[in-house]
Design a protein around this motif. Structure first.
Motif, PDB file in Angstrom:
ATOM      1  N   ALA A   1      25.134  19.963  22.257  1.00  8.29           N
ATOM      2  CA  ALA A   1      25.195  21.248  21.544  1.00  8.29           C
ATOM      3  C   ALA A   1      25.081  21.298  20.124  1.00  8.29           C
ATOM      4  CB  ALA A   1      25.909  22.072  22.245  1.00  8.29           C
ATOM      5  N   ASN A   2      25.722  20.501  19.401  1.00  9.87           N
ATOM      6  CA  ASN A   2      25.784  20.489  18.189  1.00  9.87           C
ATOM      7  C   ASN A   2      24.799  19.470  17.419  1.00  9.87           C
ATOM      8  OD1 ASN A   2      27.991  22.305  18.109  1.00  9.87           O
ATOM      9  ND2 ASN A   2      29.556  20.725  18.418  1.00  9.87           N
ATOM     10  N   ALA A   3      24.013  19.078  18.002  1.00  8.88           N
ATOM     11  CA  ALA A   3      22.889  18.088  17.421  1.00  8.88           C
ATOM     12  C   ALA A   3      21.881  19.015  16.787  1.00  8.88           C
ATOM     13  CB  ALA A   3      22.356  17.039  18.639  1.00  8.88           C
ATOM     14  N   ASP A   4      21.322  18.547  16.010  1.00 10.10           N
ATOM     15  CA  ASP A   4      20.152  19.157  15.321  1.00 10.10           C
ATOM     16  C   ASP A   4      18.810  18.088  15.383  1.00 10.10           C
ATOM     17  OD1 ASP A   4      18.498  20.873  14.036  1.00 10.10           O
ATOM     18  OD2 ASP A   4      19.105  20.289  11.835  1.00 10.10           O
ATOM     19  N   LEU A   5      18.431  18.108  16.662  1.00 11.57           N
ATOM     20  CA  LEU A   5      17.536  17.254  17.081  1.00 11.57           C
ATOM     21  C   LEU A   5      15.938  17.687  16.938  1.00 11.57           C
ATOM     22  CD1 LEU A   5      18.913  16.187  20.463  1.00 11.57           C
ATOM     23  CD2 LEU A   5      19.259  15.013  18.400  1.00 11.57           C
ATOM     24  N   SER A   6      15.065  16.811  16.378  1.00 14.67           N
ATOM     25  CA  SER A   6      13.597  17.242  16.252  1.00 14.67           C
ATOM     26  C   SER A   6      13.256  17.125  17.639  1.00 14.67           C
ATOM     27  CB  SER A   6      12.929  16.265  15.551  1.00 14.67           C
ATOM     28  OG  SER A   6      12.784  15.007  16.013  1.00 14.67           O
ATOM     29  N   MET A   7      12.080  17.470  17.927  1.00 14.94           N
ATOM     30  CA  MET A   7      11.105  17.413  19.257  1.00 14.94           C
ATOM     31  C   MET A   7      11.355  15.965  19.838  1.00 14.94           C
ATOM     32  SD  MET A   7      10.296  18.737  22.113  1.00 14.94           S
ATOM     33  CE  MET A   7      10.460  20.496  21.877  1.00 14.94           C
ATOM     34  N   GLU A   8      10.973  14.952  19.031  1.00 17.63           N
ATOM     35  CA  GLU A   8      10.956  13.596  19.118  1.00 17.63           C
ATOM     36  C   GLU A   8      12.445  13.055  19.669  1.00 17.63           C
ATOM     37  OE1 GLU A   8       9.176  11.296  16.263  1.00 17.63           O
ATOM     38  OE2 GLU A   8       7.111  12.032  16.583  1.00 17.63           O
ATOM     39  N   GLN A   9      13.181  13.365  18.662  1.00 16.89           N
ATOM     40  CA  GLN A   9      14.427  12.852  18.889  1.00 16.89           C
ATOM     41  C   GLN A   9      15.046  13.394  20.455  1.00 16.89           C
ATOM     42  OE1 GLN A   9      16.169  14.467  15.534  1.00 16.89           O
ATOM     43  NE2 GLN A   9      16.324  12.587  14.676  1.00 16.89           N
ATOM     44  N   LEU A  10      14.807  14.824  20.582  1.00 14.39           N
ATOM     45  CA  LEU A  10      15.291  15.429  21.880  1.00 14.39           C
ATOM     46  C   LEU A  10      14.786  14.702  23.098  1.00 14.39           C
ATOM     47  CD1 LEU A  10      16.726  17.447  23.232  1.00 14.39           C
ATOM     48  CD2 LEU A  10      14.810  18.831  23.086  1.00 14.39           C
ATOM     49  N   LEU A  11      13.396  14.408  22.879  1.00 16.21           N
ATOM     50  CA  LEU A  11      12.903  13.815  24.079  1.00 16.21           C
ATOM     51  C   LEU A  11      12.972  12.347  24.459  1.00 16.21           C
ATOM     52  CD1 LEU A  11       9.060  15.184  23.725  1.00 16.21           C
ATOM     53  CD2 LEU A  11      10.777  16.095  25.413  1.00 16.21           C
ATOM     54  N   GLN A  12      13.439  11.604  23.125  1.00 15.10           N
ATOM     55  CA  GLN A  12      13.973  10.316  23.411  1.00 15.10           C
ATOM     56  C   GLN A  12      15.523  10.283  23.944  1.00 15.10           C
ATOM     57  OE1 GLN A  12      13.695   8.725  19.558  1.00 15.10           O
ATOM     58  NE2 GLN A  12      11.309   7.895  19.620  1.00 15.10           N
ATOM     59  N   THR A  13      16.065  11.282  23.565  1.00 13.06           N
ATOM     60  CA  THR A  13      17.433  11.265  23.830  1.00 13.06           C
ATOM     61  C   THR A  13      17.684  11.508  25.427  1.00 13.06           C
ATOM     62  OG1 THR A  13      18.395  12.139  21.766  1.00 13.06           O
ATOM     63  CG2 THR A  13      19.795  12.516  23.386  1.00 13.06           C
ATOM     64  N   ILE A  14      16.815  12.557  26.038  1.00 14.05           N
ATOM     65  CA  ILE A  14      16.811  12.934  27.408  1.00 14.05           C
ATOM     66  C   ILE A  14      15.941  12.057  28.285  1.00 14.05           C
ATOM     67  CG2 ILE A  14      17.783  15.062  27.043  1.00 14.05           C
ATOM     68  CD1 ILE A  14      15.190  16.159  27.433  1.00 14.05           C
ATOM     69  N   ASN A  15      15.473  10.794  27.559  1.00 20.65           N
ATOM     70  CA  ASN A  15      14.619  10.139  28.366  1.00 20.65           C
ATOM     71  C   ASN A  15      13.088  10.952  29.024  1.00 20.65           C
ATOM     72  OD1 ASN A  15      16.006   7.799  27.886  1.00 20.65           O
ATOM     73  ND2 ASN A  15      17.279   8.260  29.515  1.00 20.65           N
ATOM     74  N   LEU A  16      12.559  11.460  28.276  1.00 18.30           N
ATOM     75  CA  LEU A  16      11.393  12.332  28.707  1.00 18.30           C
ATOM     76  C   LEU A  16      10.245  11.994  28.123  1.00 18.30           C
ATOM     77  CD1 LEU A  16      10.966  14.771  31.102  1.00 18.30           C
ATOM     78  CD2 LEU A  16      11.269  16.377  29.083  1.00 18.30           C
ATOM     79  N   GLU A  17       9.098  12.058  28.716  1.00 19.47           N
ATOM     80  CA  GLU A  17       7.689  11.886  27.959  1.00 19.47           C
ATOM     81  C   GLU A  17       6.937  13.201  28.058  1.00 19.47           C
ATOM     82  OE1 GLU A  17       6.529   8.869  27.194  1.00 19.47           O
ATOM     83  OE2 GLU A  17       8.231   7.994  27.775  1.00 19.47           O
ATOM     84  N   VAL A  18       6.199  13.379  27.020  1.00 20.11           N
ATOM     85  CA  VAL A  18       5.437  14.440  26.798  1.00 20.11           C
ATOM     86  C   VAL A  18       4.655  14.985  28.022  1.00 20.11           C
ATOM     87  CG1 VAL A  18       3.661  15.666  25.321  1.00 20.11           C
ATOM     88  CG2 VAL A  18       5.449  14.222  24.233  1.00 20.11           C
ATOM     89  N   THR A  19       4.138  14.077  28.785  1.00 18.41           N
ATOM     90  CA  THR A  19       3.478  14.191  30.010  1.00 18.41           C
ATOM     91  C   THR A  19       4.280  14.864  31.237  1.00 18.41           C
ATOM     92  OG1 THR A  19       3.540  12.105  30.479  1.00 18.41           O
ATOM     93  CG2 THR A  19       1.685  12.526  29.358  1.00 18.41           C
ATOM     94  N   ASP A  20       5.553  14.850  30.835  1.00 16.07           N
ATOM     95  CA  ASP A  20       6.414  15.291  32.013  1.00 16.07           C
ATOM     96  C   ASP A  20       7.066  16.886  31.678  1.00 16.07           C
ATOM     97  OD1 ASP A  20       6.662  12.838  33.276  1.00 16.07           O
ATOM     98  OD2 ASP A  20       8.080  12.163  32.036  1.00 16.07           O
ATOM     99  N   ILE A  21       6.489  17.416  30.619  1.00 13.08           N
ATOM    100  CA  ILE A  21       6.720  18.754  30.264  1.00 13.08           C
ATOM    101  C   ILE A  21       6.049  19.757  31.149  1.00 13.08           C
ATOM    102  CG2 ILE A  21       7.007  20.395  28.514  1.00 13.08           C
ATOM    103  CD1 ILE A  21       7.420  18.210  26.731  1.00 13.08           C
ATOM    104  N   GLN A  22       6.705  20.345  31.815  1.00 11.51           N
ATOM    105  CA  GLN A  22       6.115  21.558  32.761  1.00 11.51           C
ATOM    106  C   GLN A  22       5.571  22.615  31.866  1.00 11.51           C
ATOM    107  OE1 GLN A  22       9.036  23.139  35.459  1.00 11.51           O
ATOM    108  NE2 GLN A  22       7.167  24.396  36.255  1.00 11.51           N
ATOM    109  N   SER A  23       4.467  23.076  31.919  1.00 15.55           N
ATOM    110  CA  SER A  23       3.847  24.301  31.159  1.00 15.55           C
ATOM    111  C   SER A  23       3.881  25.389  32.300  1.00 15.55           C
ATOM    112  CB  SER A  23       2.509  24.081  30.810  1.00 15.55           C
ATOM    113  OG  SER A  23       1.888  25.124  29.913  1.00 15.55           O
ATOM    114  N   ILE A  24       4.493  26.538  31.823  1.00 13.00           N
ATOM    115  CA  ILE A  24       4.786  27.643  32.839  1.00 13.00           C
ATOM    116  C   ILE A  24       3.746  28.881  32.401  1.00 13.00           C
ATOM    117  CG2 ILE A  24       6.790  26.963  33.739  1.00 13.00           C
ATOM    118  CD1 ILE A  24       8.073  29.214  32.077  1.00 13.00           C
ATOM    119  N   GLY A  25       3.290  29.716  33.023  1.00 12.04           N
ATOM    120  CA  GLY A  25       2.551  30.775  32.684  1.00 12.04           C
ATOM    121  C   GLY A  25       3.757  32.038  32.583  1.00 12.04           C
ATOM    122  N   ASN A  26       3.279  33.025  31.800  1.00 17.49           N
ATOM    123  CA  ASN A  26       4.400  33.883  31.622  1.00 17.49           C
ATOM    124  C   ASN A  26       3.420  35.499  31.801  1.00 17.49           C
ATOM    125  OD1 ASN A  26       7.030  34.972  31.444  1.00 17.49           O
ATOM    126  ND2 ASN A  26       6.984  35.129  29.312  1.00 17.49           N
TER     127      ASN A  26
END
Length: 170
Positions: A145-170
């Motif tokens: 919660a107190n981390a000031d993470l860039s998008m790259e750092q966040l994805l690395q921290t939670i072990n997630l690849e860009v291709t795994d990101i779900q795109s939702i319609g609104n």
């Protein structure tokens, strides 16, 4: 006297390191908590008050203690292997002439409200600031919660690849 102190220290060390107490109660099995990220594209209009509520997808579980981070897709630049997305963490301030525009958000454990705020009439904004704005919304365990993470750092921290990101319609 030095030898006596050295002897006592050495003897104490041997006695204390060879002691064994009762085994403690068994612990709970480990829980692997991973953050989750999804993407949404919205329009900010006078009709929606320059605000858009995005419900968390059904497969994204959010707890009251979780941190929610939101990133704005500011630009796409060419790279060696293709295009590279440029993400900025909200709140994000832009200066439009003499005016100030802020992309911001608030959230509950059910949804995120994305909104524009400014010190001028937002209906005078061009479509570059209001139409087809893409955001990545990340739900991460509270220890970040107190981390000031860039998008790259966040994805690395939670072990997630860009291709795994779900795109939702609104």
């Amino acid at each position: 006297m030095k030898n006596l102190l050295l002897f006592l220290a050495f003897t104490s060390m041997i006695i204390l390191t060879s002691c064994e107490g009762d085994q403690g109660p068994p612990g709970e099995p480990g829980i692997n908590i991973l953050g989750q990220v999804f993407e949404v594209t919205v329009d900010f209009t006078p009709g929606n008050g320059f605000s858009q509520v995005v419900d968390f997808p059904n497969n994204v579980e959010v707890f009251e203690s979780d941190a929610v981070l939101v990133y704005l897709l500011e630009d796409v630049i060419p790279g060696n292997g293709g295009n590279i997305d440029v993400w900025s963490q909200l709140p994000q301030t832009f200066f439009v002439g003499d005016n100030t525009l802020v992309y911001s958000f608030d959230h509950t454990f059910l949804d995120v409200r994305l909104f524009l705020d400014g010190n001028f009439d937002l209906s005078t904004l061009g479509s570059a600031f209001t139409d087809d704005q893409t955001f990545r919304i990340a739900v991460v365990p509270s220890e970040f919660a107190n981390a000031d993470l860039s998008m790259e750092q966040l994805l690395q921290t939670i072990n997630l690849e860009v291709t795994d990101i779900q795109s939702i319609g609104n």
